[in-house]
Design a protein around this motif. Structure first.
Motif, short mmCIF file in Angstrom:
data_model
loop_
_atom_site.label_atom_id
_atom_site.label_comp_id
_atom_site.label_asym_id
_atom_site.label_seq_id
_atom_site.Cartn_x
_atom_site.Cartn_y
_atom_site.Cartn_z
N TYR A 160 -6.40 -21.78 20.91
CA TYR A 160 -6.63 -23.07 20.28
C TYR A 160 -5.32 -23.57 19.67
CZ TYR A 160 -6.88 -20.52 15.79
OH TYR A 160 -6.61 -19.74 14.69
N ARG A 161 -5.25 -24.88 19.47
CA ARG A 161 -4.03 -25.49 18.95
C ARG A 161 -4.31 -26.21 17.64
NH1 ARG A 161 -3.74 -31.01 20.70
NH2 ARG A 161 -5.39 -31.52 22.20
N VAL A 162 -3.34 -26.13 16.75
CA VAL A 162 -3.46 -26.74 15.43
C VAL A 162 -2.14 -27.44 15.11
CG1 VAL A 162 -5.14 -25.07 14.58
CG2 VAL A 162 -2.69 -24.64 14.27
N GLY A 163 -2.18 -28.29 14.09
CA GLY A 163 -0.98 -28.94 13.58
C GLY A 163 -0.77 -28.55 12.13
N ALA A 164 -0.52 -29.54 11.29
CA ALA A 164 -0.35 -29.28 9.86
C ALA A 164 -1.66 -28.79 9.26
CB ALA A 164 0.12 -30.55 9.15
N THR A 165 -1.56 -27.97 8.22
CA THR A 165 -2.76 -27.49 7.55
C THR A 165 -3.39 -28.62 6.74
OG1 THR A 165 -1.64 -26.79 5.52
CG2 THR A 165 -1.71 -25.20 7.36
N ARG A 166 -4.66 -28.45 6.40
CA ARG A 166 -5.34 -29.45 5.59
C ARG A 166 -4.67 -29.61 4.23
NH1 ARG A 166 -9.14 -26.85 8.59
NH2 ARG A 166 -9.39 -25.18 7.06
N GLN A 167 -4.22 -28.50 3.64
CA GLN A 167 -3.55 -28.58 2.35
C GLN A 167 -2.21 -29.30 2.47
OE1 GLN A 167 -4.99 -27.62 -0.64
NE2 GLN A 167 -3.27 -28.87 -1.39
N GLN A 168 -1.48 -29.04 3.54
CA GLN A 168 -0.22 -29.76 3.76
C GLN A 168 -0.45 -31.26 3.87
OE1 GLN A 168 1.11 -27.65 7.25
NE2 GLN A 168 2.51 -26.32 6.11
N MET A 169 -1.51 -31.67 4.53
CA MET A 169 -1.81 -33.10 4.64
C MET A 169 -2.15 -33.68 3.28
SD MET A 169 -3.70 -33.73 8.31
CE MET A 169 -5.00 -32.52 8.15
N ARG A 170 -2.98 -32.97 2.50
CA ARG A 170 -3.31 -33.47 1.16
C ARG A 170 -2.07 -33.56 0.29
NH1 ARG A 170 -8.16 -30.35 2.12
NH2 ARG A 170 -7.18 -28.49 1.23
N ASP A 171 -1.21 -32.54 0.37
CA ASP A 171 0.01 -32.54 -0.45
C ASP A 171 0.93 -33.69 -0.05
OD1 ASP A 171 -0.91 -30.30 -1.75
OD2 ASP A 171 0.36 -28.89 -0.65
N ALA A 172 1.06 -33.95 1.26
CA ALA A 172 1.92 -35.04 1.71
C ALA A 172 1.39 -36.39 1.25
CB ALA A 172 2.03 -35.01 3.23
N GLU A 173 0.07 -36.56 1.30
CA GLU A 173 -0.52 -37.81 0.82
C GLU A 173 -0.29 -37.98 -0.68
OE1 GLU A 173 -4.18 -38.01 4.11
OE2 GLU A 173 -4.55 -37.28 2.07
N GLN A 174 -0.48 -36.89 -1.44
CA GLN A 174 -0.29 -36.98 -2.88
C GLN A 174 1.17 -37.23 -3.24
OE1 GLN A 174 -2.90 -36.99 -5.05
NE2 GLN A 174 -1.36 -37.61 -6.57
N ALA A 175 2.08 -36.62 -2.48
CA ALA A 175 3.50 -36.84 -2.74
C ALA A 175 3.87 -38.31 -2.56
CB ALA A 175 4.35 -35.96 -1.83
N GLU A 176 3.32 -38.94 -1.52
CA GLU A 176 3.56 -40.37 -1.33
C GLU A 176 2.98 -41.18 -2.48
OE1 GLU A 176 4.19 -41.49 3.31
OE2 GLU A 176 2.19 -41.79 2.46
N TYR A 177 1.79 -40.79 -2.91
CA TYR A 177 1.15 -41.51 -4.02
C TYR A 177 2.01 -41.43 -5.28
CZ TYR A 177 -2.45 -42.91 -7.36
OH TYR A 177 -3.16 -43.55 -8.36
N ASP A 178 2.55 -40.24 -5.55
CA ASP A 178 3.33 -40.03 -6.76
C ASP A 178 4.70 -40.68 -6.69
OD1 ASP A 178 1.25 -38.55 -7.80
OD2 ASP A 178 2.10 -36.61 -7.18
N ASN A 179 5.33 -40.67 -5.52
CA ASN A 179 6.72 -41.09 -5.38
C ASN A 179 6.90 -42.47 -4.76
OD1 ASN A 179 7.84 -38.59 -6.38
ND2 ASN A 179 7.16 -37.68 -4.44
N GLY A 180 5.81 -43.04 -4.31
CA GLY A 180 5.89 -44.34 -3.63
C GLY A 180 5.89 -44.16 -2.13
#
Length: 698
Positions: A160-180
């Motif tokens: 099976y194939r995967v990409g970014a983890t679910r936590q990595q996606m949440r962290d990336a979204e939150q980082a954008e929210y915090d930093n613009g």
């Protein structure tokens, strides 16, 4: 006095009769909710021994505003009813709100298990269900969602194939929210930016990847990582080589043919191909394909099907008949509402025989692409036509006999049995041929009825046109005839394309009016996407439509600005299909096409029911229309190009029903909750200075 009769005091006698008939019909007609909650079937897979079929049921629920999916297994001989074997979770959908990402159902080699992707408990994983219905469980427990998988030939392991983890996606979204959020070509301007749409079952930040339309999760660009899972031990390891190699050594030999579609016969190392044989510089399906088979062996040349039943035909799907020298192919007739027929071509003898001919779809009940599932003896298909909602059928490959295996929409089918539907064909003055599905109104007398029409595609069980927004059978049950017109393949020139649409519409109105069936001056129209464009074109350039409803954008300078950051993918599409450039560089074409430059030509009321993802693109023409009481705008949160949430679908259906009954019949639903909409619509009517249909002058 009953509110209905209060309203009727302002109407003439014919209108009163129509209202009373409509009130009586409410108890027995097809309701908008029935159309929203139609069950769909898909992901068919025949067991290795050819005795059973697995399939997935998708059932919308207005009450819970969700879609339930369930996996079933049923014997092909219908000796026992379908058995529920596992939950399918929330449907995996693409960002347009309509397309379903495949679950990838696969049988184990011994026929004991089904493997499939499912979104359950907040994660996309591979599940395994026992075919006897005794249980199902997840087999992958990855920190990332599974994008796809392949079961090994021996059934002992899967990759099976995967990409970014679910936590990595949440962290990336939150980082954008915090930093613009940095605005670049991947940001879809014109919609909220932070967790603004639903992807993979959750509110997700979206990005444009590989184009200017399709949205993906924020980290969708992270490269695939392949992993191998031992199904006996549960051990997982990284696969450094990536995806497994292709299943056939003939792949490299096929590439030069530039095939549109392929179907591999892995046992005989041969491939069936559909290849476009003519250049097509238009919009819509390419007109001609060639069916051929390329056998194994160095120097082998394609063997082309030469029978009249397979040459010059609109073939849309191909597959092999297991254990036979036969290719099964589907012909989809664009001149008859995409009605499908299936044939079998014996590659050895060259003979082609019909298997089944239908007036609807045999490939899944919704869109045209796709195939049935095949055993050596029979096809299993999802059949649907204008009067029959999706159902599972077995089709004998030798005799063509059809047998219903599973019908989740039997109650609706019984109600639809009383709804007349006609397959309509006509020509315009230039001799161009058109076709569609016509739902004649239920009328108390033989007086002509109002007409609603929608323009785009009308295949299978037509609920509400493309996008499912205008309840055609319901409108007919309430005294408004409904016509769904299939847009023909057309040229790239936008003005010509829209003028062909106008000719199709005006000639259909003329035909039905000449028969005494409809009132030519009392016509409503609605559409999604291309259907929206043609609807607004009619509002700007024709006097045949008296009320409109749209659910998508039409290009305007504001839409151009918001989408232009995407760069060349957007500019290229705009040049190719609309001959538009920067508004300052192509002002004449913008003035021809855009409602923003034709506000003075729009004299009819326009209902706009738009997704949150798109509505901002319309404001340079929507706001002036609203301010001038020519438009009424509703926006549906967390919705994409095609709305998906069942409650929203129901609200859209019901408001469109109310809208056209108001403008075409002068009718108001007495429900107190709707008083506000009617107050606005009466103000719009007063602005027009004309009496509503059947309304006596004050």
């Amino acid at each position: 006095m009953h509110p209905l009769m209060k309203r009727a005091r302002r109407l003439g006698a014919p209108a009163v009769a129509a209202l009373l008939l409509s009130a009586a019909a409410n108890a027995q007609g097809v309701s908008p909710r029935q159309l929203v909650e139609v069950a769909d079937l898909g992901e068919l897979a025949v067991s290795p021994d050819g005795s059973r079929v697995a399939f997935r049921l998708q059932q919308p629920s207005v009450e819970r505003n969700t879609h339930d999916t369930t996996w079933y297994v049923q014997p092909l001989d219908a000796s026992t009813p379908a058995r529920r074997v596992g939950e399918g979770g929330q449907p995996l959908r693409e960002s347009d709100g309509a397309s379903l990402a495949p679950a990838g159902v696969t049988w184990s080699p011994d026929g004991r298990f089904l493997y499939y992707r499912a979104l359950l408990d907040g994660r996309v994983a591979v599940w395994r269900a026992r075919a006897d219905g005794s249980g199902a469980r997840t087999v992958t427990r990855d920190a990332a969602d599974v994008r796809g998988f392949r079961l090994a030939a021996d059934g002992r392991s899967l990759r099976y194939r995967v990409g970014a983890t679910r936590q990595q996606m949440r962290d990336a979204e939150q980082a954008e929210y915090d930093n613009g959020i940095h605005i670049d070509a991947t940001v879809a301007l014109g919609q909220p930016l932070y967790r603004s749409g639903r992807l993979d079952g959750r509110a997700a930040t979206q990005r444009l990847h590989g184009g200017d339309v399709i949205r993906s999760p924020l980290l969708a660009g992270v490269a695939d990582r392949w992993r191998a899972l031992d199904l006996a031990t549960g051990n997982t390891r990284e696969v450094s080589g990536g995806a497994p190699p292709p299943v056939s050594p003939a792949h490299a030999r096929v590439a030069p043919f530039k095939a549109w579609k392929l179907a591999w016969d892995a046992h005989a190392a041969r491939v069936a191909m559909l290849v476009h044989v003519t250049e097509w510089q238009g919009v819509g399906p390419r007109p001609e394909v060639a069916l051929s088979v390329l056998a194994a062996g160095k120097g082998a040349r394609p063997v082309q099907c030469r029978d009249p039943l397979c040459t010059g035909k609109p073939i849309t799907a191909i597959q092999w008949r297991p254990g036979h020298d036969e290719v099964l192919f589907t012909v989809t007739d664009a001149d008859d509402s995409q009605a499908q027929s299936i044939f079998r071509w014996n590659v050895a003898s060259g003979r082609v025989l019909p298997v089944v001919r239908t007036s609807g779809l045999m490939n899944g009940g919704r869109g045209v692409p796709g195939t049935c599932a095949a055993s050596a003896a029979a096809l299993v298909c999802v059949a649907a036509d204008a009067r029959h909602p999706p159902r599972l059928e077995r089709v004998d490959l030798d005799s063509g006999d059809r047998r219903v295996l599973f019908d989740p929409n039997a109650a609706l089918a019984a109600d639809m049995a009383s709804v007349p539907v006609q397959r309509l064909h006509w020509q315009d003055a230039a001799g161009r041929r058109f076709n569609g599905l016509y739902f004649p109104a239920r009328r108390a007398a033989r007086e002509p009825a109002p007409l609603f029409l929608t323009y785009y595609r009308c295949s299978g069980f037509v609920r509400g046109g493309v996008g499912d927004e205008w309840p055609l059978a319901t409108l007919a049950g309430h005294g408004i005839s409904a016509l769904c017109i299939n847009a023909p393949p057309s040229v790239l020139d936008a003005v010509t394309r829209f003028e062909i649409g106008r000719s199709a519409i005006e000639s259909a109105i003329a035909l039905l009016s000449s028969r005494g069936e409809i009132e030519p001056g009392n016509v409503g129209m609605g559409g999604l996407s291309y259907g929206t464009e043609v609807t607004l074109w009619m509002a700007m350039h024709s006097h045949t439509v008296s009320a409109a409803s749209v659910s998508s954008i039409a290009f305007s300078p504001l839409a151009y600005t918001l989408m232009s950051l995407s760069g060349e993918p957007f500019f290229s599409r705009l040049r190719t299909y609309w001959q538009l450039g920067d508004p300052a560089a192509t002002p004449a074409q913008w003035k021809r096409l855009s409602p923003a430059f034709n506000l003075d030509r729009i004299h009819i009321p326009v209902l706009m029911q738009l997704p949150e993802q798109e509505y901002l693109h319309t404001l340079d023409y929507a706001v002036p229309l609203i301010r001038d009481r020519r438009a009424d705008l509703y926006v549906y949160p967390n919705e994409a190009h095609q709305k998906f949430q069942p409650r929203h679908k129901l609200a859209v259906y019901e408001r469109n029903l109310d809208w056209f009954r108001f403008w075409l019949q002068g009718f108001e639903d007495p429900q107190p909750a709707k008083a506000g909409q009617y107050a606005r619509w009466r103000m719009m009517a007063d602005r027009r200075g004309a009496a509503l249909p059947g309304q006596a002058p004050d």
